[in-house]
Structure formats: structure tokens, C-alpha cells
Design an enzyme around this catalytic site. Sequence first.
Site, PDB file in Angstrom:
ATOM      1  N   TRP A   1      -2.829  -2.661  -1.603  1.00  0.00           N
ATOM      2  CA  TRP A   1      -2.527  -4.086  -1.718  1.00  0.00           C
ATOM      3  C   TRP A   1      -3.426  -4.746  -0.678  1.00  0.00           C
ATOM      4  O   TRP A   1      -3.256  -4.562   0.523  1.00  0.00           O
ATOM      5  CB  TRP A   1      -1.051  -4.349  -1.415  1.00  0.00           C
ATOM      6  CG  TRP A   1      -0.638  -5.763  -1.663  1.00  0.00           C
ATOM      7  CD1 TRP A   1      -0.241  -6.311  -2.841  1.00  0.00           C
ATOM      8  CD2 TRP A   1      -0.570  -6.813  -0.703  1.00  0.00           C
ATOM      9  NE1 TRP A   1       0.067  -7.643  -2.672  1.00  0.00           N
ATOM     10  CE2 TRP A   1      -0.120  -7.975  -1.372  1.00  0.00           C
ATOM     11  CE3 TRP A   1      -0.839  -6.904   0.665  1.00  0.00           C
ATOM     12  CZ2 TRP A   1       0.061  -9.204  -0.727  1.00  0.00           C
ATOM     13  CZ3 TRP A   1      -0.668  -8.128   1.312  1.00  0.00           C
ATOM     14  CH2 TRP A   1      -0.214  -9.250   0.607  1.00  0.00           C
TER      15      TRP A   1
ATOM     16  N   ARG B   1       3.902  -0.487  -4.855  1.00  0.00           N
ATOM     17  CA  ARG B   1       3.621  -0.983  -3.507  1.00  0.00           C
ATOM     18  C   ARG B   1       2.285  -1.709  -3.421  1.00  0.00           C
ATOM     19  O   ARG B   1       1.964  -2.319  -2.383  1.00  0.00           O
ATOM     20  CB  ARG B   1       3.612   0.176  -2.511  1.00  0.00           C
ATOM     21  CG  ARG B   1       4.926   0.899  -2.422  1.00  0.00           C
ATOM     22  CD  ARG B   1       4.823   2.056  -1.474  1.00  0.00           C
ATOM     23  NE  ARG B   1       4.707   1.607  -0.099  1.00  0.00           N
ATOM     24  CZ  ARG B   1       5.748   1.424   0.702  1.00  0.00           C
ATOM     25  NH1 ARG B   1       6.961   1.665   0.276  1.00  0.00           N
ATOM     26  NH2 ARG B   1       5.572   1.004   1.922  1.00  0.00           N
TER      27      ARG B   1
ATOM     28  N   GLU C   1       7.611 -15.286 -10.316  1.00  0.00           N
ATOM     29  CA  GLU C   1       6.878 -14.090  -9.905  1.00  0.00           C
ATOM     30  C   GLU C   1       6.419 -13.230 -11.076  1.00  0.00           C
ATOM     31  O   GLU C   1       5.379 -12.591 -10.978  1.00  0.00           O
ATOM     32  CB  GLU C   1       7.620 -13.283  -8.842  1.00  0.00           C
ATOM     33  CG  GLU C   1       8.911 -12.667  -9.237  1.00  0.00           C
ATOM     34  CD  GLU C   1       9.582 -11.924  -8.071  1.00  0.00           C
ATOM     35  OE1 GLU C   1       8.915 -11.490  -7.134  1.00  0.00           O
ATOM     36  OE2 GLU C   1      10.820 -11.779  -8.132  1.00  0.00           O
TER      37      GLU C   1
ATOM     38  N   GLU D   1      17.190 -18.158  -7.101  1.00  0.00           N
ATOM     39  CA  GLU D   1      16.820 -16.803  -7.504  1.00  0.00           C
ATOM     40  C   GLU D   1      16.276 -16.788  -8.942  1.00  0.00           C
ATOM     41  O   GLU D   1      15.294 -16.102  -9.234  1.00  0.00           O
ATOM     42  CB  GLU D   1      18.037 -15.875  -7.337  1.00  0.00           C
ATOM     43  CG  GLU D   1      17.852 -14.446  -7.792  1.00  0.00           C
ATOM     44  CD  GLU D   1      16.736 -13.684  -7.090  1.00  0.00           C
ATOM     45  OE1 GLU D   1      16.164 -14.185  -6.106  1.00  0.00           O
ATOM     46  OE2 GLU D   1      16.411 -12.589  -7.567  1.00  0.00           O
TER      47      GLU D   1
ATOM     48  N   CYS E   1       0.844  -1.191   0.000  1.00  0.00           N
ATOM     49  CA  CYS E   1       0.000   0.000   0.000  1.00  0.00           C
ATOM     50  C   CYS E   1       0.879   1.241   0.000  1.00  0.00           C
ATOM     51  O   CYS E   1       1.920   1.276   0.658  1.00  0.00           O
ATOM     52  CB  CYS E   1      -0.950   0.100   1.188  1.00  0.00           C
ATOM     53  SG  CYS E   1      -2.089  -1.260   1.335  1.00  0.00           S
TER      54      CYS E   1
ATOM     55  N   LYS F   1      12.511 -15.535  -9.980  1.00  0.00           N
ATOM     56  CA  LYS F   1      12.250 -14.492 -10.987  1.00  0.00           C
ATOM     57  C   LYS F   1      11.198 -14.983 -11.970  1.00  0.00           C
ATOM     58  O   LYS F   1      10.265 -14.265 -12.299  1.00  0.00           O
ATOM     59  CB  LYS F   1      13.522 -14.118 -11.774  1.00  0.00           C
ATOM     60  CG  LYS F   1      14.585 -13.354 -11.059  1.00  0.00           C
ATOM     61  CD  LYS F   1      14.220 -11.943 -10.692  1.00  0.00           C
ATOM     62  CE  LYS F   1      13.494 -11.884  -9.398  1.00  0.00           C
ATOM     63  NZ  LYS F   1      14.159 -11.624  -8.179  1.00  0.00           N
TER      64      LYS F   1
ATOM     65  N   LYS G   1       5.972  -4.541  -3.940  1.00  0.00           N
ATOM     66  CA  LYS G   1       7.418  -4.402  -3.842  1.00  0.00           C
ATOM     67  C   LYS G   1       7.911  -4.474  -2.404  1.00  0.00           C
ATOM     68  O   LYS G   1       8.923  -5.076  -2.111  1.00  0.00           O
ATOM     69  CB  LYS G   1       7.813  -3.059  -4.461  1.00  0.00           C
ATOM     70  CG  LYS G   1       9.299  -2.777  -4.459  1.00  0.00           C
ATOM     71  CD  LYS G   1       9.989  -3.594  -5.512  1.00  0.00           C
ATOM     72  CE  LYS G   1      11.483  -3.387  -5.517  1.00  0.00           C
ATOM     73  NZ  LYS G   1      12.159  -4.536  -6.143  1.00  0.00           N
TER      74      LYS G   1
ATOM     75  N   HIS H   1      17.329 -37.237  -5.464  1.00  0.00           N
ATOM     76  CA  HIS H   1      16.614 -37.637  -4.246  1.00  0.00           C
ATOM     77  C   HIS H   1      15.122 -37.311  -4.346  1.00  0.00           C
ATOM     78  O   HIS H   1      14.436 -37.256  -3.334  1.00  0.00           O
ATOM     79  CB  HIS H   1      17.245 -36.952  -3.022  1.00  0.00           C
ATOM     80  CG  HIS H   1      18.672 -37.337  -2.817  1.00  0.00           C
ATOM     81  ND1 HIS H   1      19.045 -38.565  -2.315  1.00  0.00           N
ATOM     82  CD2 HIS H   1      19.827 -36.690  -3.089  1.00  0.00           C
ATOM     83  CE1 HIS H   1      20.368 -38.646  -2.268  1.00  0.00           C
ATOM     84  NE2 HIS H   1      20.867 -37.517  -2.745  1.00  0.00           N
TER      85      HIS H   1
END
Length: 614
Positions: free
Chosen positions: A75, A27, A494, A487, A2, A491, A609, A510
Site C-alpha cells: 500500500w 492490507r 468507500e 456508517e 502492506c 460504506k 484494511k 442548517h
Amino acid sequence: MCGIVGYVGNRDAYPVLVKGLYRLEYRGYDSAGLALIDPSGNLNVYKCKGKVADLEKYVAPMDPQGQIGIAHTRWATHGVPNDANAHPHFSQSHDIALVHNGIIENYHVLKAALIENGYSFRSDTDTEVLANLIEYVRRTNDCSLLEAVQSALKQVIGAYAIAVVEKGNPDEIIAARKSSPMVIGVGEGEFFLASDATPIVEYTDRVVYLNDGEIAVINRNKELKVFTFDNQESRVDIKRLQMSISQLEKGGYSHFMLKEIHQQPETIVDCIRGRINSESGLVTLSGVIANREKFVNARRIIFVACGTSWHASLIGEHLIEDICRIPAEVEYASEFRYRNPVIHPDDVVIAVSQSGETADTLAAVELARSHGAFVFGICNVIGSSIARATDSGAYIHVGPEIGVASTKAFTGQVTVMAMLALTVARERESVDPAVYTEIVNGLLELPSALNEVLKIDGQIKDLAKIFTYARNFIYLGRGYNYPTALEGALKLKEISYIHAEGYPAAEMKHGPIALIDNEMPTIVVAVPDKTYEKTVSNIQEIKARGGKIIAVIARDDTTVRRMADYCIEVPVVTECLMPIVVSIPLQLLAYYIAVYKGRDVDQPRNLAKSVTVE
Ligand code: M6R
């Protein structure tokens, strides 16, 4: 999460607020709204579901007037994203409008009490409860708006930043914070307020960061006053903002994420500037040297972080153990804070956060400090809550990161961790001087290595086209590049919404190897390192089961090149810095796949964010 904007002064507030909302849209972007007090003293609220552009389309024809207002981009936490749940929220009488970032945990209890006192509610939000509580306190105690806000907030449990305006009070905004950021811009006869400094920078470089438990009275005709919830006046500490408008624009790129990926050769330069002596080749992080004894005698180093910052911390753990020979651990801040962890006063806790506002990381900092540990912050946003709550720290200096998917912050964090490890290792004499020099040289070579790797942008774009319709991906890496695999997978997930798993390459057999078939692309980081030969075997195991391999390899690699279906060639720097090089093509791959899928790259669904709620 927000974003809040506010303005009081002699300009038209509407354009200031809308522009500010665009700056803060990273945000949250479920809904947006604003409240203005018009020249006749009416308090008008305009809000709708959707992005700031939807709000603008809805509001502009109404020609909103006023030189004071508050605005919000949401948000969603309590209540679905719809018009009714959008902020600002009116109190029952429509006399008070309020915007809020955070969560009021005891809103059920407060709401029930208000209902008993004749209040009814139009939304499902916790925010409307606070608007009504302030109104109720103001009326029953016949007190000022400031006193009503103070008294109401004393009844609230939770984390929040709020801004409040009131009909009949056309010069004043009240703003408060607890565990959620709020910055006030001080202009000539005007004030701005926002969740971060990005909406403020084009009007003034004089800012005041509110501290937890503080309330600001922002009155166009008076000096800025700051009080505690107990009405003690606080000192107003005006700071200079270090930010420029060009840093907040796309600069010709189609998305902030692409701009931020391409900025990395420069952001690494900014990150190491002044920290490596070009003559002596010595690395100095001043925040470490100023606390030399804490680091040199640390019994353990614990990293706390979330998301991408957690991945960077895994590389930090590796570096600290490798060259400082200090036991290191990496914790999800959200788990650490609730786990009753064993923390000693001679532990060093390193909190890693791009925004410096992540609620869980901030709480982990507070927990570690309460156990007497020395807490060091690695943040990007200057003056952020974590930067201020830690005992010392080092900024990564990569400039504002606007794309929700973190890119340049990751490489900046790893760079700072390498410099931190080198600084500590030298003080502890735990590193071979030749290894030290090799890593320093590696840091200095990074900008040109990253420029090289960015030249394959077009090749990655073509590769992305081939794999746009894959439904799952596996990312494998080992050692320093296991976190790079995690990472890379994050990426992709998302921003493209494709399922992706990062795994240590040897763990494949495994369990996850059962997933391999000819529809499952596997991205393997197979650059020269201690486990290269083992990674080659892992690639063969996947090929033997019909899997498709996209390998990230060194330019002179001939072995993996023969086995892989597709290769991404990267320049080689010293082993511990390879994640910085390798992460670039993985960022680009995720970016182009998302673009081909038509995703909203900079504002992917459901994400924000800065995660300032639990
Ligand atoms: O601001 P922080 O570094 O504390 O944020 C932590 C995570 O929320 C963040 O890294 C998130 O995972 C990003 N969207 C990843 O791209």
C-alpha cells in the site's frame, strides 16, 4: 497496510509465499513481490506493479526455486505504485533483500548520508534506504546480519515491520517490528512469518507475536531466537492460534463483504456467547468485572477509534450516558493523540479497533496510559497490538473480517458496547431493572432479527439498481441512528466511490438542505424512537423540495410509508440496538450499488484494511 510473508523450511517457498500474499492482499494491493534464495545460493527478486495475481502471472513462468523467501503486498506511501517501488528492495550490492511495512520518517537524512558514502538508489522508497543502511553497517563494522539490523534500526525513526534475507545466508530470515504487527508461525523444522496470522493458519497453530522493539532470528536449523534492539534475549512465548481456514474463504459468496454481511446473525451469537446467563438474564463482561472499581468510579469514559470503529463508538457514547450515567466522549484517535488532551487517572479510555493494529488508535492508547488512565480495548483480532497494549478488554469474536469495508465488526462492536454498558450500569445501579431486561432481551433477539432483515437482500438489490447512477447521497438519522447514517454513508463512499454524507436529520436545515433536488436521493432512518415524529417532519421538508426519499422503517409503519418514494422494512428491537438491525440493509445497499458499478468491492481503490501508518 502492506502485508509481509516469509518462509524458511523444507518446502518450496514460492507457493507458500504467494498463497500468503493472497491472504494478506486486503492490507494493500498496489504492487507485490518476493525474494527467494535458490539452491545455488543466488538471491532473486521478482516484483511488479498490480495485484498478487499480476505477480503470479509474471513470476510463474520463471519457475522460481528456493526454500527460503520473503514477500510483500504494498500500500504505497513513499513513491507511486510501480515496479521499481515494489518490494522487496535490494541493497546496492544485491546481497540483501528487504520487505517493509510502515514509514521510516527520517529516511531523507539517512539517504543523504548513504549517498555521501557512495550509495545510489533505484526507487523513491524509504525501504530501499533501510536495505542499504543495513548493508553499509554490515560492511563497515564487519558484523553479523543480526547486529547490522539491530544497529540500523537504532538509527531509524518511524514505525515498521521488516523481514530481511541475505545472499550467502540461505537458512536465515531476520524480522523486526516497531508499531507494526509481525507474527511468526512455528512448524516442525520450518518457520513462517506474516503481518497477521492468516497466511500461517493452514500450516501451524503455534505462533509467536513479536513485541515492539524485538528482532527475531528465524533459522531453519535452530530454535527461534528473539532479541531486543540492544541484543538482550527475550523469552519466546508460543501461543495457540484460534482461527480456521474456512473463516478465510468466501464460502460460496461472490465477495467477502457479502459473506460477512450474511454472517452477522451467527457473529452476534459468537459475540454474546458466554456473556449472557440464560437463567439469570445477567450480562457479564469479565474484563469489566475484573476492573469493576475503574468503571464504577470512572469520572469519564473516552472512546478513541477511527473510521467505522469511530461510528460504533458514537453509539457506545450514547449507551454509556443513557444507562451508566457516566459522561462519555468520542475522539478520533488521530486528533486525540496530537491534541494534548486533558486525561485524568480516573478516566477510562476505550480503544475500539477491528484490526487492533490501527496506528493512530494504538498511539492514543499509549498516550492515555502515559497519563495514568485505565485503558480498555474492544478488538476483533486476537493477540493484536491494541489488544496487548491495553490494560484489559473484550474481544468482539466475529471472526476474521477480510472485506476492506467493515460490516460484521461494526455490529459486533456495538453489541460488545451494549454488554459493557449493561455490566457497568448494573454495578453502578444506574439502570432501571426493566430497561436492563429489555436490552438483554433485545440482545438475545438480535440473531433472529438479523436473519429476518437479511431476507430482504433481493429487494435491496433491486433498489440498488435504481440508484446505481446517482452521483451523491445524503444519509440522515437521529439519536442512536445518527451514527448508523454516518456508517451507511461511509460504506457507500468507500466501495462505490459515490459521494455520500451522513448527517443528523435535524441539522439538515442548517445547510445541507440546499443540496436537495430531484437528483439527490436521501436515505432516512425513520424507525420508532424518541425522535420519530421529528424525523417525519424532516422527511416532509425534503419532499417539499423535490428530494427522493428512501426510508428505513418498521414493518408496521404507515406514516413514513405514505411519504417515502421507497421503503426498506426492518424488524424492531429495543431502541439502543436498532443500529445493529438498520446497518444491515445499508451495508447491502452499498454492496449492490458497488457491484452494479463494477467496483472491486473487497479491495476498493486507495484503501487498506489495516491502517498501520499515520
Ligand atoms: O481496524 P480498525 O477498526 O481500527 O480500523 C479503523 C478504520 O480504518 C476502518 O474502520 C475503516 O474505516 C473501514 N474501511 C471502514 O469500512
